[in-house]
Design a protein around this motif. Structure first.
Motif, PDB file in Angstrom:
ATOM      1  N   VAL A   1      12.695  -0.004   1.866  1.00  0.00           N
ATOM      2  CA  VAL A   1      12.236   0.766   0.720  1.00  0.00           C
ATOM      3  C   VAL A   1      10.954   0.120   0.220  1.00  0.00           C
ATOM      4  O   VAL A   1      10.873  -1.116   0.121  1.00  0.00           O
ATOM      5  CB  VAL A   1      13.291   0.789  -0.398  1.00  0.00           C
ATOM      6  CG1 VAL A   1      12.767   1.483  -1.640  1.00  0.00           C
ATOM      7  CG2 VAL A   1      14.568   1.448   0.084  1.00  0.00           C
ATOM      8  N   GLY A   2       9.971   0.935  -0.106  1.00  0.00           N
ATOM      9  CA  GLY A   2       8.704   0.404  -0.588  1.00  0.00           C
ATOM     10  C   GLY A   2       8.236   1.118  -1.840  1.00  0.00           C
ATOM     11  O   GLY A   2       8.633   2.237  -2.128  1.00  0.00           O
ATOM     12  N   VAL A   3       7.376   0.422  -2.576  1.00  0.00           N
ATOM     13  CA  VAL A   3       6.773   0.971  -3.786  1.00  0.00           C
ATOM     14  C   VAL A   3       5.267   0.785  -3.660  1.00  0.00           C
ATOM     15  O   VAL A   3       4.787  -0.269  -3.264  1.00  0.00           O
ATOM     16  CB  VAL A   3       7.308   0.267  -5.050  1.00  0.00           C
ATOM     17  CG1 VAL A   3       6.649   0.818  -6.289  1.00  0.00           C
ATOM     18  CG2 VAL A   3       8.817   0.401  -5.143  1.00  0.00           C
ATOM     19  N   THR A   4       4.506   1.828  -4.028  1.00  0.00           N
ATOM     20  CA  THR A   4       3.050   1.798  -3.941  1.00  0.00           C
ATOM     21  C   THR A   4       2.445   1.658  -5.333  1.00  0.00           C
ATOM     22  O   THR A   4       2.824   2.363  -6.263  1.00  0.00           O
ATOM     23  CB  THR A   4       2.537   3.082  -3.272  1.00  0.00           C
ATOM     24  OG1 THR A   4       3.121   3.182  -1.972  1.00  0.00           O
ATOM     25  CG2 THR A   4       1.022   3.064  -3.137  1.00  0.00           C
ATOM     26  N   PHE A   5       1.475   0.725  -5.441  1.00  0.00           N
ATOM     27  CA  PHE A   5       0.763   0.461  -6.689  1.00  0.00           C
ATOM     28  C   PHE A   5      -0.722   0.720  -6.479  1.00  0.00           C
ATOM     29  O   PHE A   5      -1.319   0.134  -5.585  1.00  0.00           O
ATOM     30  CB  PHE A   5       0.938  -0.997  -7.123  1.00  0.00           C
ATOM     31  CG  PHE A   5       2.360  -1.434  -7.230  1.00  0.00           C
ATOM     32  CD1 PHE A   5       3.098  -1.179  -8.369  1.00  0.00           C
ATOM     33  CD2 PHE A   5       2.963  -2.125  -6.177  1.00  0.00           C
ATOM     34  CE1 PHE A   5       4.403  -1.588  -8.471  1.00  0.00           C
ATOM     35  CE2 PHE A   5       4.286  -2.535  -6.275  1.00  0.00           C
ATOM     36  CZ  PHE A   5       4.997  -2.263  -7.413  1.00  0.00           C
TER      37      PHE A   5
END
Length: 185
Positions: free
Chosen positions: A179-183
């Motif tokens: 799972v990844g989160v983009t900033f």
């Protein structure tokens, strides 16, 4: 004549400097379950562990992005196959991953499926012991990353994906469900 050519080259270079093809930049941080498994095995084996990766996202269009990445995967064998039967076969990896990928995604609101393909290097220690292979190698080897997944959310800032790294030199595959989160930057 010479000054005219220099002037044309300078004007062309100035025009290229203004025509930036990267529309957005962001950072994607991923974490998940890592695994390694051999190309061939008499037992159904896989080693599990930890996976993390960071990517610099260079968005070219709404459907295409370049993604240089750096990551870490650590997998260890517990001496059993996937059915919990004892086995002497194993694959283990402790490696730093570095490379670049290109992502093509469907520009669909809220849920955008994607596929990635690239080329990279793994730096670390690799073990593949099966009845077909006996490999204990350390150092730098190449890998081919292939990924499938979904970008989720209004701004597609959550990433759920399956990541694979084919390592022909040590005859094993690495994989992850992450799972990844983009900033944005």
């Amino acid at each position: 004549m010479k000054n005219g050519i220099v002037l044309i080259v300078l004007l062309f270079a100035a025009q290229l400097a203004n025509a930036q093809f990267i529309k957005e930049k962001s950072i994607n941080a991923q974490i998940g379950l890592g695994l390694s498994y051999p190309y061939e095995s008499s037992d159904n084996i896989a080693s599990f562990g930890f996976f993390t990766q960071g990517e610099l996202v260079l968005k070219i269009t709404s459907w295409f992005a370049l993604r240089p990445y750096a990551g870490l995967i650590i997998t260890n064998s517990d001496g059993t196959d996937l059915n919990d039967n004892p086995t002497n076969e194993r694959t283990e990896t402790k490696a730093f991953l570095l490379g670049g990928k290109a992502r093509v995604r469907a520009p669909i609101p809220w849920v955008a499926p994607y596929i990635e393909l690239g080329l990279g290097a793994s730096v670390g220690k690799f073990e593949t012991f099966t009845i077909y292979d006996s490999i204990d190698k350390g150092g730098i080897i190449y890998h081919i990353p292939v990924s499938f997944g979904l970008e989720l959310g209004r701004n597609h800032n959550v990433d759920l994906g399956l990541y694979y790294f084919y390592q022909p030199t040590v005859r094993q595959y690495l994989g992850s469900l992450a799972v990844g989160v983009t900033f944005p930057i």
